[in-house]
Design a protein around this motif. Structure first.
Motif, short mmCIF file in Angstrom:
data_model
loop_
_atom_site.label_atom_id
_atom_site.label_comp_id
_atom_site.label_asym_id
_atom_site.label_seq_id
_atom_site.Cartn_x
_atom_site.Cartn_y
_atom_site.Cartn_z
N ILE A 1 -34.51 11.72 82.30
CA ILE A 1 -35.75 11.14 82.83
C ILE A 1 -36.28 10.07 81.87
N HIS A 2 -36.21 10.34 80.55
CA HIS A 2 -36.66 9.35 79.57
C HIS A 2 -35.81 8.09 79.64
N GLN A 3 -34.50 8.25 79.78
CA GLN A 3 -33.61 7.09 79.87
C GLN A 3 -33.85 6.32 81.17
N SER A 4 -34.13 7.06 82.26
CA SER A 4 -34.42 6.41 83.53
C SER A 4 -35.72 5.61 83.46
N SER A 5 -36.73 6.16 82.79
CA SER A 5 -38.00 5.44 82.65
C SER A 5 -37.84 4.20 81.77
N ALA A 6 -36.96 4.27 80.76
CA ALA A 6 -36.69 3.10 79.93
C ALA A 6 -36.03 1.99 80.75
N ALA A 7 -35.08 2.37 81.63
CA ALA A 7 -34.44 1.38 82.51
C ALA A 7 -35.46 0.79 83.49
N SER A 8 -36.39 1.61 83.94
CA SER A 8 -37.44 1.12 84.85
C SER A 8 -38.34 0.09 84.16
N ARG A 9 -38.70 0.35 82.90
CA ARG A 9 -39.53 -0.61 82.16
C ARG A 9 -38.79 -1.94 81.95
N LYS A 10 -37.49 -1.85 81.67
CA LYS A 10 -36.71 -3.08 81.48
C LYS A 10 -36.57 -3.86 82.78
N MET A 11 -36.45 -3.15 83.92
CA MET A 11 -36.42 -3.84 85.21
C MET A 11 -37.71 -4.61 85.42
N GLN A 12 -38.83 -3.98 85.08
CA GLN A 12 -40.13 -4.63 85.24
C GLN A 12 -40.23 -5.85 84.33
N LYS A 13 -39.65 -5.76 83.14
CA LYS A 13 -39.68 -6.89 82.21
C LYS A 13 -38.90 -8.08 82.79
N TYR A 14 -37.70 -7.82 83.32
CA TYR A 14 -36.89 -8.90 83.89
C TYR A 14 -37.54 -9.48 85.15
N LEU A 15 -38.24 -8.65 85.92
CA LEU A 15 -38.95 -9.17 87.08
C LEU A 15 -40.06 -10.13 86.66
N LYS A 16 -40.73 -9.84 85.56
CA LYS A 16 -41.76 -10.77 85.06
C LYS A 16 -41.13 -12.06 84.57
N PHE A 17 -39.97 -11.96 83.90
CA PHE A 17 -39.29 -13.17 83.44
C PHE A 17 -38.87 -14.05 84.61
N LEU A 18 -38.52 -13.40 85.74
CA LEU A 18 -38.12 -14.13 86.94
C LEU A 18 -39.32 -14.61 87.76
N ASN A 19 -40.53 -14.28 87.29
CA ASN A 19 -41.79 -14.61 87.98
C ASN A 19 -41.95 -13.83 89.29
N PHE A 20 -41.26 -12.71 89.42
CA PHE A 20 -41.46 -11.81 90.56
C PHE A 20 -42.52 -10.78 90.13
N ARG A 21 -43.77 -11.00 90.53
CA ARG A 21 -44.86 -10.10 90.10
C ARG A 21 -44.96 -8.93 91.07
N LEU A 22 -43.90 -8.17 91.12
CA LEU A 22 -43.86 -7.00 92.01
C LEU A 22 -44.85 -5.94 91.54
#
Length: 368
Positions: A58-79
Motif C-alpha cells: 500500500i505504501h509503494q502504491s501510494s508513492a506511485a500515485s504521488r508520482k503520477m500526480q507529479k507528472y500530470l502537473k508537469f504535463l499541465n493536466f490539473r486533474l
C-alpha cells in the motif's frame, strides 16, 4: 529460556567482555529481574507476515500515485483540481486513456463518473496539456507500477482470506457464531477485501464484537488479528500491562514524592499506530462517550495528547472485551447516519400526529 530486550541487560561496571556479560545476564535472569518480550503464536505470526507485506505494498502504491500526480502537473493536466482522488474511478480512466495516446480534453472528459461533482466542461478545461513525450513516458511507467501494486494487494487479500478461513475451520464452534450487520461501517479503497469481514472478525475473536466500538474500522481489527491475535491478550495480566506494552501509558518518574515527568515513552509499533488512527477518527465524531472524553482532553492539553489518551482508553476497552468476554456497552448508544435518518422519520411522524391531534377515533377502519 526467554527472549529479552537488550536494554534490560545493561552490563556490569568495568571492562566489558562477552564472558562478563554472560555471567551478568545469567545472574539477572536467576534473580527474576529480566522480563520476556511478547512472542505471538504461530498462526498470528504467519498472518502478521501477510498483513505487513500488504501494508508495504500500500505504501509503494501510494508513492506511485504521488508520482503520477507529479507528472500530470508537469504535463499541465490539473486533474487534482477537478477530481477529489486522482486514483478514483474518474481519475484512473482518464490516466489510462492518456497513456494510450488520447490527449483530447473533450474526449478525456467523457470518462467522468456520475458521482463526480465537476461537470464535463470543467474537467475538459483542466486537461489542456503541453503533451511532452518525456513526461508522458514517466506517467506511463508510474501508472503501470500502480496497477502492478494493486494486483499484488489483491493477491495478499486473497491469501489472508484463505488463511483466516482455514484457521476458523479448525474450531467448528466459532463458525456457528453470528453477529448483526454493520452497514454504517464505511470501507475505503485500502480496506482489506475479505467477504463478510464483520462475521469473520466476530468468529476469529470467539464471539467478541470489536466493530461495535465507534471509530474502530476494518483496518484496526486486521491489525489486532495480525499483531497480537486473540490468544495474545491473555499474556498480559492486566490492561495496564497491555497499554504499557503498546507504549501508550505515561512513564511516571517520581522522586521525593514529586512527579518529575509523565511523558509517554518513545517508540511505536503497528498496533499503536492503528489505535491512534482509530482515536483520531473518534475525535471527529459527535455525541459519544469516547468523543466526549477526547474533547475534554483536547480542551486541556491539545489534540495530540487527546489522541494518545483515547488510544490508551481504546486499548483498555479492547483488552477487557477479549479477556473477560464482555460486550461493548457505552452509557449512551451512538446513532450512525442510517439510524439517525430512521429516527428522524419517526420523530417527524410523531410531531405531525401531535400537531393535528390525531388519534384512533379520527380514523375509520374498513375491513373486507
Amino acid at each position: 529460556m526467554i527472549l529479552c530486550n537488550g536494554k534490560f541487560t545493561k552490563h556490569a561496571k568495568g571492562k566489558k567482555t562477552d564472558v562478563k556479560d554472560s555471567r551478568w545476564i545469567q545472574k539477572l535472569h536467576s534473580l527474576g529481574l529480566l522480563t520476556s518480550s511478547f512472542l505471538p503464536d504461530e498462526t498470528t505470526e504467519t498472518l502478521r507476515t501477510y498483513c505487513r507485506q500488504r501494508i508495504n505494498l500500500i505504501h509503494q502504491s501510494s508513492a506511485a500515485s504521488r508520482k503520477m500526480q507529479k507528472y500530470l502537473k508537469f504535463l499541465n493536466f490539473r486533474l487534482d483540481v477537478v477530481v477529489k482522488d486522482v486514483c478514483g474511478l474518474t481519475g484512473l480512466r482518464i490516466i489510462e486513456d492518456i497513456c494510450k495516446g488520447n490527449l483530447d480534453p473533450a474526449s478525456l472528459a467523457e470518462h467522468r463518473h456520475y458521482n463526480c461533482r465537476k461537470s464535463k466542461e470543467e474537467i475538459s478545461k483542466a486537461l489542456h496539456g503541453n503533451n511532452r513525450e518525456d513526461f508522458l513516458f514517466g506517467l506511463m511507467q508510474e501508472f503501470e507500477s500502480y496497477q502492478f501494486f494493486q494486483k499484488q494487494i489483491k493477491a495478499c487479500d486473497r491469501k489472508i482470506q484463505k488463511f483466516v478461513n482455514t484457521a476458523l475451520k479448525k474450531t467448528p464452534k466459532k463458525l456457528k457464531l453470528k453477529t448483526n450487520d454493520k452497514p454504517y461501517k464505511r470501507l475505503n479503497k485500502n480496506a482489506v477485501d475479505i467477504k463478510n469481514f464483520n462475521q469473520v472478525a466476530y468468529q476469529y475473536f470467539n464471539g467478541v464484537d470489536l466493530l461495535a466500538i465507534e471509530g474502530v474500522s476494518h483496518a484496526t481489527i486486521l491489525s489486532l488479528m495480525s499483531e497480537i491475535g486473540p490468544d495474545g491478550f491473555s499474556k498480559f495480566k492486566t490492561s495496564k500491562e497491555f497499554v504499557s506494552w503498546l507504549r501508550l501509558a505515561p512513564n511516571n518518574k517520581i522522586s521525593g514524592g514529586k512527579v518529575l515527568s509523565s511523558r509517554i515513552p518513545k517508540g511505536s509499533n503497528r498496533l499503536k499506530i492503528a489505535l491512534r488512527q482509530a482515536a483520531n477518527a473518534i475525535g471527529n465524531l459527535k455525541d459519544t462517550d469516547l468523543s466526549d472524553f477526547f474533547r475534554r482532553i483536547a480542551y486541556r492539553k491539545g489534540r495530540q495528547a487527546a489522541v494518545s489518551a483515547t488510544a490508551r482508553k481504546l486499548g483498555v476497552i479492547i483488552w477487557t472485551m477479549i479477556t473477560k468476554k464482555v460486550p461493548y456497552k457505552p452509557s449512551r448508544e451512538y446513532l450512525f447516519l442510517d439510524q439517525k435518518r430512521k429516527l428522524g422519520i419517526v420523530n417527524r411522524i410523531q410531531k405531525q400526529i401531535t400537531k393535528f391531534e390525531l388519534s384512533k377515533e379520527n380514523f375509520e377502519f374498513v375491513t373486507g
